[in-house]
Design an enzyme around this catalytic site. Sequence first.
Site, PDB file in Angstrom:
ATOM      1  CG  ASP A 206      -0.356  -0.035   2.579  1.00 24.85           C
ATOM      2  OD1 ASP A 206       1.119  -0.409   2.665  1.00 24.85           O
ATOM      3  OD2 ASP A 206      -0.780   0.076   3.617  1.00 24.85           O
ATOM      4  CD  GLU A 207       5.401   1.269   2.989  1.00 26.60           C
ATOM      5  OE1 GLU A 207       6.415   2.231   2.902  1.00 26.60           O
ATOM      6  OE2 GLU A 207       5.909   0.531   3.856  1.00 26.60           O
TER       7      GLU A 207
ATOM      8  CE1 TYR B 293       9.415  -2.288  -0.408  1.00 22.14           C
ATOM      9  CE2 TYR B 293       7.929  -0.949   0.911  1.00 22.14           C
ATOM     10  CZ  TYR B 293       8.186  -2.235   0.183  1.00 22.14           C
ATOM     11  OH  TYR B 293       7.116  -3.070   0.239  1.00 22.14           O
TER      12      TYR B 293
END
Length: 351
Positions: A133-134, A158
């Site tokens: 979800d990031e 990331y």
Amino acid sequence: MILVTGGAGFIGGNFVLDWLADSSEGIVNLDKLTYAGNLATLDSLKNDPRHIFVHGDIGDKELVTKLLKEYQPRAIVNFAAESHVDRSIHGPAEFVQTNIMGTFNLLECAREYWNSLEDVAQEKFRFHHVSTDEVYGSLSASDPAFTETNPYEPNSPYSASKAASDHLVRAWFHTYEFPVVTTNCSNNYGPYHFPEKLIPLVILNALNGKPLPIYGDGQQIRDWLYVGDHCSAIREVLAKGKLGETYNIGGWNEKANIDVVKTICRILDELKPRSDGKPYAEQITFVKDRPGHDRRYAIDASKVERELGWRPAETFDTGIRKTVQWYLDNPVWIEGVVSGSYRDWLQKQYN
């Protein structure tokens, strides 16, 4: 037979164990065994002929091509990724290499293999890409939870690398009609979690009488998903997901980091009290916030429930109790992963 990449990591390892506990279908498990990959997680499968472990990199074209040709998997589930935000801040190059270039190589090898299949096998083949979800960025306290139509706004090396890999998977579907599905999950927790992430770090530091480091004010909010629930969701999407679609997988459990830590402390107070009788919460220590720390993530998992009938079985209260108990019951596994290099990294990160 299915091919699982990153199957010695936290989520991948749990998926492999979960799959083989419930299915006679075998797994070829390809893992690079970086610091977070741990074969001890798979000890129970040492003599199981259904599990074939291969030490290797998804970026190795020759190896991936060989495995696909030899084992003829009907599906690929791609967990392989560098996944720790803090480490991506210190060393983004590895994240770009594995998460972007590795996924590209895996897609190309898989597409070549898929093109070689006969009609029925080609029609049934699936490439399941596991993401986060990031990629959606950060939410304010009043924003609605992330849905599958949220724009991508990654804020760390990331999440940017995972966003890029998601875009590659989407493009391979639309350009080549390659049969993909993607899942974007919220924060996982549970057994076999490498102790750099919040929940296992807090459990182990508490038990060892060390500070419990909390970034900033501790009010960062995450949606917590028990890893066993995540594994069941992946099975559902792999079996029934619509090609080209993305499914958000969440736990419906938004919690501030400080509240997660206090919950763990209360459970430990009950299950393994400190020898001095004091509460573990006394060890909580606030440290400088990390750069670009997203304030809130929240997953709206309505689509996967509506279309595929999946919903998590665990609440946060039941899942976190199971998790704490697992760490109390498995000191040998913990000792095997907490190496000198890991301790050096903690010193660097939290000092």
